[in-house]
Scaffold this motif. Structure first.
Motif, PDB file in Angstrom:
ATOM      1  N   LEU A  20       0.677  38.999 -13.345  1.00  0.00           N
ATOM      2  CA  LEU A  20       0.090  37.868 -12.638  1.00  0.00           C
ATOM      3  C   LEU A  20      -0.253  36.678 -13.508  1.00  0.00           C
ATOM      4  O   LEU A  20      -0.530  35.588 -12.994  1.00  0.00           O
ATOM      5  CB  LEU A  20      -1.192  38.320 -11.914  1.00  0.00           C
ATOM      6  CG  LEU A  20      -1.048  39.468 -10.914  1.00  0.00           C
ATOM      7  CD1 LEU A  20      -2.426  39.914 -10.425  1.00  0.00           C
ATOM      8  CD2 LEU A  20      -0.170  39.049  -9.746  1.00  0.00           C
ATOM      9  N   GLY A  24      -4.545  35.154 -12.758  1.00  0.00           N
ATOM     10  CA  GLY A  24      -4.446  36.026 -11.595  1.00  0.00           C
ATOM     11  C   GLY A  24      -5.217  37.313 -11.714  1.00  0.00           C
ATOM     12  O   GLY A  24      -5.119  38.189 -10.842  1.00  0.00           O
ATOM     13  N   LEU A  49      -5.048  38.839  -8.058  1.00  0.00           N
ATOM     14  CA  LEU A  49      -4.814  37.729  -7.140  1.00  0.00           C
ATOM     15  C   LEU A  49      -3.318  37.381  -7.103  1.00  0.00           C
ATOM     16  O   LEU A  49      -2.873  36.387  -7.673  1.00  0.00           O
ATOM     17  CB  LEU A  49      -5.624  36.507  -7.579  1.00  0.00           C
ATOM     18  CG  LEU A  49      -7.153  36.700  -7.609  1.00  0.00           C
ATOM     19  CD1 LEU A  49      -7.814  35.632  -8.465  1.00  0.00           C
ATOM     20  CD2 LEU A  49      -7.699  36.665  -6.193  1.00  0.00           C
ATOM     21  N   GLU A  51       0.418  36.149  -5.723  1.00  0.00           N
ATOM     22  CA  GLU A  51       0.880  35.003  -4.945  1.00  0.00           C
ATOM     23  C   GLU A  51       2.157  35.292  -4.191  1.00  0.00           C
ATOM     24  O   GLU A  51       2.579  34.476  -3.358  1.00  0.00           O
ATOM     25  CB  GLU A  51       1.083  33.794  -5.871  1.00  0.00           C
ATOM     26  CG  GLU A  51      -0.214  33.318  -6.514  1.00  0.00           C
ATOM     27  CD  GLU A  51      -0.011  32.093  -7.390  1.00  0.00           C
ATOM     28  OE1 GLU A  51       1.164  31.747  -7.658  1.00  0.00           O
ATOM     29  OE2 GLU A  51      -1.002  31.485  -7.794  1.00  0.00           O
ATOM     30  N   GLN A  55       4.986  40.381  -6.417  1.00  0.00           N
ATOM     31  CA  GLN A  55       3.863  40.706  -7.300  1.00  0.00           C
ATOM     32  C   GLN A  55       3.012  41.834  -6.715  1.00  0.00           C
ATOM     33  O   GLN A  55       2.566  42.726  -7.450  1.00  0.00           O
ATOM     34  CB  GLN A  55       3.003  39.466  -7.532  1.00  0.00           C
ATOM     35  CG  GLN A  55       3.650  38.420  -8.429  1.00  0.00           C
ATOM     36  CD  GLN A  55       2.768  37.197  -8.619  1.00  0.00           C
ATOM     37  OE1 GLN A  55       1.881  36.915  -7.814  1.00  0.00           O
ATOM     38  NE2 GLN A  55       3.023  36.457  -9.687  1.00  0.00           N
ATOM     39  N   ARG A  96      -4.414  34.020  -2.060  1.00  0.00           N
ATOM     40  CA  ARG A  96      -3.481  32.997  -2.546  1.00  0.00           C
ATOM     41  C   ARG A  96      -2.153  33.005  -1.791  1.00  0.00           C
ATOM     42  O   ARG A  96      -1.330  32.106  -1.988  1.00  0.00           O
ATOM     43  CB  ARG A  96      -3.239  33.182  -4.043  1.00  0.00           C
ATOM     44  CG  ARG A  96      -4.493  32.935  -4.881  1.00  0.00           C
ATOM     45  CD  ARG A  96      -4.216  33.015  -6.362  1.00  0.00           C
ATOM     46  NE  ARG A  96      -5.404  32.696  -7.142  1.00  0.00           N
ATOM     47  CZ  ARG A  96      -5.459  32.687  -8.477  1.00  0.00           C
ATOM     48  NH1 ARG A  96      -4.363  32.981  -9.191  1.00  0.00           N
ATOM     49  NH2 ARG A  96      -6.584  32.389  -9.107  1.00  0.00           N
TER      50      ARG A  96
END
Length: 464
Positions: A20, A24, A49, A51, A55, A96
């Protein structure tokens, strides 16, 4: 695949950062990731986190390989503790992933990522003359992914149904990291098992929903409404039965009991002196030439059944004034109480008044203040069980828990269910055996085991 291990947090953080980037991964997370709208709090070890779906898939494969727990999270607006890492682990926040990928005005569907705010999708659809009906109270902050994961509802359920009724298909990451496409983009589809609707309402225990195909309908050209004060809740409920029985189908029918009205009555443009009075909010939508005379007929029914005050909602400003009264309830209750717990039980519509009449008995037996409001059109009652500020906190926890169980048992005796739209999460999992028979519970546990044999996906939630 590793099913049991002592997580090496430094290694997990390092590998998550490789997926990330440093922006992230949060390695010392606190608010808001340690809470939702329930009474529970629990800080995650790490917050991821992502996106993109790719991922998310890589994160889940890492969790499967290293054996650490993943707790999916939307906006943290849930009331059941479903997105909290109560036994530690990595919170994977979809905040996100917030693109509206497609808004198809010809085939009437939207394809959106899980982090899209529900109200923003509503607004975008309305801009194209389309309507996305699900309207949870938190629609301005809650996400589509979270709403699908809990099968959220709202006032519009009485006419339009719940989130599940608008889910055509989902993209989801399974506990082994594989990405699946479940469901369809069409209005019909019966090929194979209905995986999309199995994932809907599964509260992140079977997989992580990353995007959703949602049904849209034409935007109703007009909305009108009213608020009516009645001498008692039974008077209001008889009015609901009469409105529905005479062929009207409102887009919302909400009620406040006398205790709620006592807290927010100052927001009404008139004074309500009767301490037993209750409030109904009714809205209709459709063509102006049809619903304008229809709301007059509904108002006449309210008057016929004893309404003492009528508050018109023919304009947007008037409707906003009415709904601001309804939205203020939860805030005023929290200010009123030292401790509160939200229940969203459902009883048959005809049992609402008789059930609410039993509330004083629950209050007396367990030393609680209980406030009731909710969706009169579908029997979904929001009960806020509160501990009075004068009570000793150390003596109230067992009585609150006993009160919640007693309420749940009575709801089930009436043919109801212990949760209409908030989900089970952590808050209600101990009550599941009251409603679900052992054979059914074993089957549901078996589904969880089949999907998630290492129990990495939101472990400890839903099932006791």
């Amino acid at each position: 695949m590793t099913c049991t291990t002592t997580p090496d947090l430094d290694r997990i953080a390092e590998e998550l950062t490789a997926i990330l980037g440093p922006q992230g991964v949060l390695t010392a997370p606190g608010e808001p990731y340690d809470r939702d709208s329930s009474p529970f709090t629990a800080a995650p070890d790490i917050v991821a986190l992502p996106e993109t779906t790719e991922q998310v898939s890589r994160i889940v494969r890492l969790a499967s390989r290293l054996g650490f727990a993943l707790i999916p999270r939307g906006a943290g607006t849930g009331t059941a503790g479903g997105c909290l890492p109560l036994s530690g682990g990595v919170v994977i926040s979809l905040e996100r992933m917030k693109r509206i990928i497609t808004l198809d005005t010809r085939s009437l569907y939207a394809h959106v990522e899980a982090g899209v705010i529900t109200g923003e999708l509503r607004d975008a659809a309305a801009g194209q003359g389309l309507f996305f009906p699900p309207d949870p109270a938190s629609l301005d902050t809650s996400t589509i992914g979270g709403n699908v994961a809990t099968n959220a509802g709202g006032p519009a359920c009485v006419k339009y149904g719940v989130m599940r009724d608008y889910v055509l298909g989902v993209e989801a990451v399974m506990p082994d990291g594989e990405v699946i496409q479940a469901g369809v983009r069409t209005r019909k589809g019966v090929v194979g098992y209905d995986m999309a609707h199995l994932l809907t309402g599964s509260e992140g225990t079977l997989g992580i929903i990353t995007s959703v195909y949602l049904k849209l309908i034409p935007l109703p050209p007009a909305t009108v409404g009213l608020a009516a004060v009645f001498p008692s809740l039974p008077d209001a409920m008889r009015t609901v039965a009469a409105v529905l029985g005479r062929g009207h189908l409102p887009s919302a029918i909400e009620f406040l009991d006398h205790k709620c009205l006592g807290l927010v009555g100052d927001k009404l443009p008139f004074s309500v002196e009767d301490k037993s009075a209750s409030l109904l909010i009714i809205e209709l939508d459709g063509r102006t030439e049809a619903i304008t005379p229809e709301i007059d007929m509904v108002a006449a029914i309210c008057t016929e059944h004893g309404a003492t005050h009528l508050m018109p909602g023919g304009t947007r400003k008037e409707r906003d004034t009415i709904w601001n009264v309804r939205r203020e309830v939860s805030t005023r209750i929290r200010e009123h109480a030292a401790r509160s717990f939200s229940e969203d039980v459902v009883v048959p519509i005809g049992s609402i008044a008789s059930f609410i009449a039993e509330v004083p008995d629950f209050e007396n037996r367990f030393g609680l203040d209980i406030f009731a409001f909710g969706h009169a059109g579908d029997g979904n009652i929001h009960l806020i069980l509160t501990v009075p500020r004068a009570a000793r906190p150390d003596t109230q926890a067992p009585r609150l828990e006993d009160g919640i169980e007693a309420v749940a048992r009575r709801v089930l005796e009436l043919g109801g269910t212990i949760s209409g739209e908030h989900g089970v999460g952590e808050a209600k999992k101990h009550l599941l055996p009251l409603e679900i028979a052992p054979a059914s519970l074993r089957l549901q546990r078996g589904i969880k085991q089949l999907f998630d044999p290492c129990n990495i996906m939101n472990p400890g939630k839903v099932f006791p």
